[in-house]
Design an enzyme around this catalytic site. Sequence first.
Site: not given
Length: 265
Positions: A80, A206, A234
Site C-alpha cells: 500500500s 481489493d 487489500h
Amino acid sequence: MELYTQTSGNGPDLVLIHGWGLHGGIWGTLLPLLEPHFRITRVDLPGHGRSDWQDTTGLDAFTGAVLANVPEQAAWLGWSLGGLVAARAAAAVPVRVSALVLVASTPSFIHRPDWQSAMQPELLDSFADELETGFERTLNRFLSLQVRGSDNAATVLRELRARLLAQGEPDPSALRAGLAILRDTDLRTAYADIKCPALMLMGERDTLVPVAAAQTAAAWLPHGSVHVVNGAGHAPFIASPGEVADTLRGFLLAGSQSLTGDANG
C-alpha cells in the site's frame, strides 16, 4: 534519520515496508514462511510503530529515511503506502533495489481524469478530517475498508486490528503526512525508470486498489508482472499467507521469468 528496524532469517536481503497507520509487526503471519529463505529487514516508517516522528513529510523524505536504515542492496517489498516508498526507491536509486514487489499498491491511489482505477480523493479527505477528532476510529474504519467484499473478511480484520497498536500509537502528524502522500503521489511516468524485476501482487477483491490498476501499470514497468490472489482484499498476505509466500519465493529466488504475465491468467 534513524528508524526502528528488525532483522531476522537467513538468505538474500529482503526489506518489508508496511502500509499507512501500521508498522513492521503487520508481517507476523508471513515471517515464518519467509525467514528460512531470506534475511528480512522490517522497517517502521517515520512516526509509525517504534520510529519517532521528525517532521519527515513527503514521499522523497519517507524514502530517504528508509534508504538510510536498510541494507545497501536488497529486494524491496512495499504494501500500500509502503509500495509508493519502494517504487520511488527503485526508480530513484536503482543500485539499491535488486527486485521490487508492490503489494496492493499502484502508481496513483486516487482517481484522476486519465486514471480511473483508483479511489475517489474524497475518501482520503474524509480520513484526514476524522483524524482531527481521533485517530483510532479513523484507522479502524480504514481497516474495515481493506477487507470489504473479500473472503474471510472477519478473520483478516481481526488480525489487522490485533496488530494495529501492538507497537505503539502512530503519531497523528505521521498519519496526516501519509494521507498527503497517498493523495498527491503520481508515479506513472516514474515506472519506466524501474529497471529491476517487478511484481505487482494484488487482492482480487481489493476495493481500495483495483486489480485493473495493476494490470495497466505493470505494462509500464520494463520487467513487470502481476499476480492476483483470488478472494483477497487489500491485505492478501494475511488472507492467503501460504500463496503469497510461495509467490514471493518463486519470484525472488527463481527469477522474474517464472511469473511473466498474470500468474492467474
